[in-house]
Design a protein around this motif. Structure first.
Motif, PDB file in Angstrom:
ATOM      1  N   THR A 331       0.860  -1.184   0.000  1.00  0.00           N
ATOM      2  CA  THR A 331       0.000   0.000   0.000  1.00  0.00           C
ATOM      3  C   THR A 331       0.895   1.233   0.000  1.00  0.00           C
ATOM      4  O   THR A 331       1.834   1.323   0.801  1.00  0.00           O
ATOM      5  N   ILE A 332       0.607   2.163  -0.901  1.00  0.00           N
ATOM      6  CA  ILE A 332       1.396   3.393  -1.005  1.00  0.00           C
ATOM      7  C   ILE A 332       0.716   4.489  -0.196  1.00  0.00           C
ATOM      8  O   ILE A 332      -0.487   4.737  -0.343  1.00  0.00           O
ATOM      9  N   ILE A 333       1.499   5.134   0.655  1.00  0.00           N
ATOM     10  CA  ILE A 333       1.005   6.227   1.489  1.00  0.00           C
ATOM     11  C   ILE A 333       1.712   7.507   1.057  1.00  0.00           C
ATOM     12  O   ILE A 333       2.946   7.570   1.054  1.00  0.00           O
ATOM     13  N   ASN A 334       0.933   8.515   0.681  1.00  0.00           N
ATOM     14  CA  ASN A 334       1.549   9.771   0.263  1.00  0.00           C
ATOM     15  C   ASN A 334       0.628  10.933   0.603  1.00  0.00           C
ATOM     16  O   ASN A 334      -0.599  10.817   0.513  1.00  0.00           O
ATOM     17  N   SER A 350      -2.419  -0.779  -4.011  1.00  0.00           N
ATOM     18  CA  SER A 350      -3.378   0.169  -3.448  1.00  0.00           C
ATOM     19  C   SER A 350      -2.676   1.406  -2.910  1.00  0.00           C
ATOM     20  O   SER A 350      -1.456   1.418  -2.716  1.00  0.00           O
ATOM     21  N   ALA A 351      -3.468   2.448  -2.667  1.00  0.00           N
ATOM     22  CA  ALA A 351      -2.956   3.690  -2.092  1.00  0.00           C
ATOM     23  C   ALA A 351      -3.914   4.153  -1.011  1.00  0.00           C
ATOM     24  O   ALA A 351      -5.112   3.837  -1.043  1.00  0.00           O
ATOM     25  N   ALA A 352      -3.386   4.889  -0.041  1.00  0.00           N
ATOM     26  CA  ALA A 352      -4.217   5.396   1.048  1.00  0.00           C
ATOM     27  C   ALA A 352      -3.627   6.704   1.554  1.00  0.00           C
ATOM     28  O   ALA A 352      -2.416   6.923   1.454  1.00  0.00           O
ATOM     29  N   PRO A 353      -4.469   7.591   2.110  1.00  0.00           N
ATOM     30  CA  PRO A 353      -3.957   8.836   2.690  1.00  0.00           C
ATOM     31  C   PRO A 353      -3.251   8.571   4.011  1.00  0.00           C
ATOM     32  O   PRO A 353      -3.440   7.525   4.646  1.00  0.00           O
ATOM     33  N   VAL A 354      -2.433   9.528   4.437  1.00  0.00           N
ATOM     34  CA  VAL A 354      -1.640   9.370   5.654  1.00  0.00           C
ATOM     35  C   VAL A 354      -2.521   9.106   6.867  1.00  0.00           C
ATOM     36  O   VAL A 354      -2.183   8.275   7.725  1.00  0.00           O
ATOM     37  N   VAL A 379       5.424   8.787   9.379  1.00  0.00           N
ATOM     38  CA  VAL A 379       4.249   7.992   9.749  1.00  0.00           C
ATOM     39  C   VAL A 379       3.861   8.333  11.184  1.00  0.00           C
ATOM     40  O   VAL A 379       4.709   8.751  11.979  1.00  0.00           O
ATOM     41  N   PRO A 380       2.592   8.167  11.543  1.00  0.00           N
ATOM     42  CA  PRO A 380       2.199   8.406  12.935  1.00  0.00           C
ATOM     43  C   PRO A 380       2.814   7.364  13.865  1.00  0.00           C
ATOM     44  O   PRO A 380       2.982   6.192  13.491  1.00  0.00           O
ATOM     45  N   GLY A 381       3.145   7.783  15.075  1.00  0.00           N
ATOM     46  CA  GLY A 381       3.803   6.897  16.025  1.00  0.00           C
ATOM     47  C   GLY A 381       2.997   5.664  16.379  1.00  0.00           C
ATOM     48  O   GLY A 381       3.565   4.633  16.768  1.00  0.00           O
ATOM     49  N   ARG A 382       1.667   5.703  16.225  1.00  0.00           N
ATOM     50  CA  ARG A 382       0.824   4.573  16.630  1.00  0.00           C
ATOM     51  C   ARG A 382       1.084   3.308  15.817  1.00  0.00           C
ATOM     52  O   ARG A 382       0.765   2.199  16.266  1.00  0.00           O
ATOM     53  N   VAL A 383       1.643   3.433  14.587  1.00  0.00           N
ATOM     54  CA  VAL A 383       1.878   2.233  13.771  1.00  0.00           C
ATOM     55  C   VAL A 383       3.232   1.595  14.073  1.00  0.00           C
ATOM     56  O   VAL A 383       3.549   0.528  13.540  1.00  0.00           O
TER      57      VAL A 383
END
Length: 447
Positions: A331-334, A350-354, A379-383
């Motif tokens: 999955t691409i995050i941008n 696939s792609a997804a928002p941050v 990336v957010p610290g939760r991941v």
């Protein structure tokens, strides 16, 4: 030293040309295939039929290891270069000449040879397949490439004799390039069998010259590696050709534009849309991309994982290509969703928002975020959780803010230096035909 090694596919004329060249130079001539047949007491076809290719290759290595040192002309079997041990021995104190011809010419020349096929393909298809597999090794090892189609064996032997194993270079053109890159060692460099360089703008920060010039003598490679700062990809190619250079490492901002400046980009270049390695052979420029290899190899133990690629630029494209080669679900995050979706469409992922990032087995940062201490995390610290592997392609600093945070959260981390080391090893082989020791690269880069 007057020691000439002829390499290339069967049918390129190695034995005939080698025998003529040896006569011209009054040197001993050795044909490794003939030496194998003499030792085995039967033909190569019979060896393949009775013992198989693996046994033949071991016999071939034994024969090559027994070749006397010193001046000679040596014609090798077409597959001799497949064994790294052979490549190291053949490279030592030798001029290596790669003889080529197109598949149709080779098929015509070998039609009545009596050798068993190596694949289930038709004869011309098999030749194309072997060119694809062995071609990068031939080109990497070679000091000079010569196309033998339409040439007599005597003419080719004379070409090699006149060259002395060193590519032809115009003193005026060479001097102009050396002046432009700020080198005054013209007389020394013009006699070098192989010249390489890194091109981009700027390039003065690169440690590639230090790496290559340290490794060359360790592997008996008669070469020098220089800085080729250029104004464009086309300008870099022009400088390379004027200097009679064999290959280039390509860095920003020319990786994407170099693909249209060369003749034959490989499948990785076409998929990623970028070139980071150029090799010249008989006037043809071959393009490769080793960035994806530098990403794939450190992750080989995670095959089949779920992966997030952060970013949508050239580094992200290389990352997606590498991860899909490992059968990962990507999955691409941008931040710019349009760019992320465009890259995802290219690769069928696939792609997804941050703000919709979900936990994954692997996170690859392919953005510049992390080069500065004040950069926010990509990336957010939760991941960042135990069991997650985080690979940051930023390699300056070696321990980025993302990697520090990931390590503190219990993640496995891979620094960007690992990508550089593995891609450099793959590139070194493409340029020289020799596979360097990974740990030795680490040592050199740390020095």
């Amino acid at each position: 030293m007057e020691r000439y090694i002829l390499i290339g596919l069967r049918g390129t004329g190695k034995s005939t040309i080698g025998r003529i060249l040896a006569g011209k130079l009054a040197l001993p001539f050795f044909d490794t295939d003939k030496l194998i047949e003499k030792e085995a007491g039967c033909s190569i076809g019979a060896i393949f039929s009775s013992s198989g290719e693996e046994a033949f290759r071991e016999m071939e290595h034994t024969v090559i290891s027994r070749l006397p040192r010193g001046p000679a002309v040596i014609a090798t079997g077409g597959g001799a270069v497949l064994d790294e041990r052979n490549r190291l021995m053949l490279r030592r104190d030798s001029h290596i000449i790669h003889l080529t011809a197109d598949p149709e010419t080779l098929e015509e020349r070998t039609r009545r040879g009596g050798r068993p096929p190596l694949t289930s393909l038709d004869p011309t298809g098999e030749i194309r397949h072997l060119q694809e597999i062995r071609g990068p090794l031939y080109r990497g090892l070679a000091d000079i490439c010569l196309n033998t189609k339409g040439e007599t064996a005597r003419d080719v032997a004379e070409m090699i004799n006149r060259s002395g194993g060193i590519p032809a270079r115009s003193l005026d053109d060479f001097g102009s390039v050396m002046s432009r890159i700020g080198s005054s060692a013209i007389e020394d460099l013009i006699e070098s069998p192989q010249l390489f360089g890194i091109t981009g703008n700027p390039v003065s920060h690169s440690r590639s010259p230090h790496l290559y010039n340290t490794l060359f003598p360790e592997y008996s490679i008669p070469a020098r590696y220089l800085f080729f700062q250029a104004d464009s990809a086309l300008d870099a190619v022009s400088m390379m050709q004027a200097a009679g250079a064999k290959g280039l490492s390509v860095t920003i901002p020319f990786k994407e534009t170099m693909i249209s400046a060369i003749d034959r980009p490989d499948a990785g270049c076409d998929a990623i849309g970028a070139v980071n390695t150029v090799v010249s052979c008989d006037g043809t420029l071959y393009g490769h991309n080793t960035d994806w290899i530098g990403i794939q190899l450190p992750l080989s133990g995670l095959k089949g994982s779920d992966a997030l690629v952060i970013g949508a630029g050239g580094a992200a494209a290389a990352a997606v290509y590498a991860l899909q080669a490992l059968a990962m679900d990507v999955t691409i995050i941008n931040r710019n969703m349009r760019r992320g979706e465009a890259l995802a469409e290219r690769f069928g992922c696939s792609a997804a928002p941050v703000d919709q990032i979900q936990k994954a087995d692997l996170i690859v940062n392919a953005t510049p975020l992390g080069m500065k201490d004040e950069d926010e995390l990509p990336v957010p610290g939760r991941v960042l959780q135990p069991g997650v592997t985080v690979f940051d392609l930023v390699y300056t600093p070696p321990l980025t803010p993302l990697l520090k945070k990931a390590k503190a959260a219990g993640c496995a981390i891979i620094p960007g230096t690992e990508m550089f080391i593995h891609q450099a090893a793959a590139q070194f082989q493409l340029l020289t035909g020799i596979t360097p020791d990974i740990n030795r690269i680490r040592e050199v880069m740390a020095s």
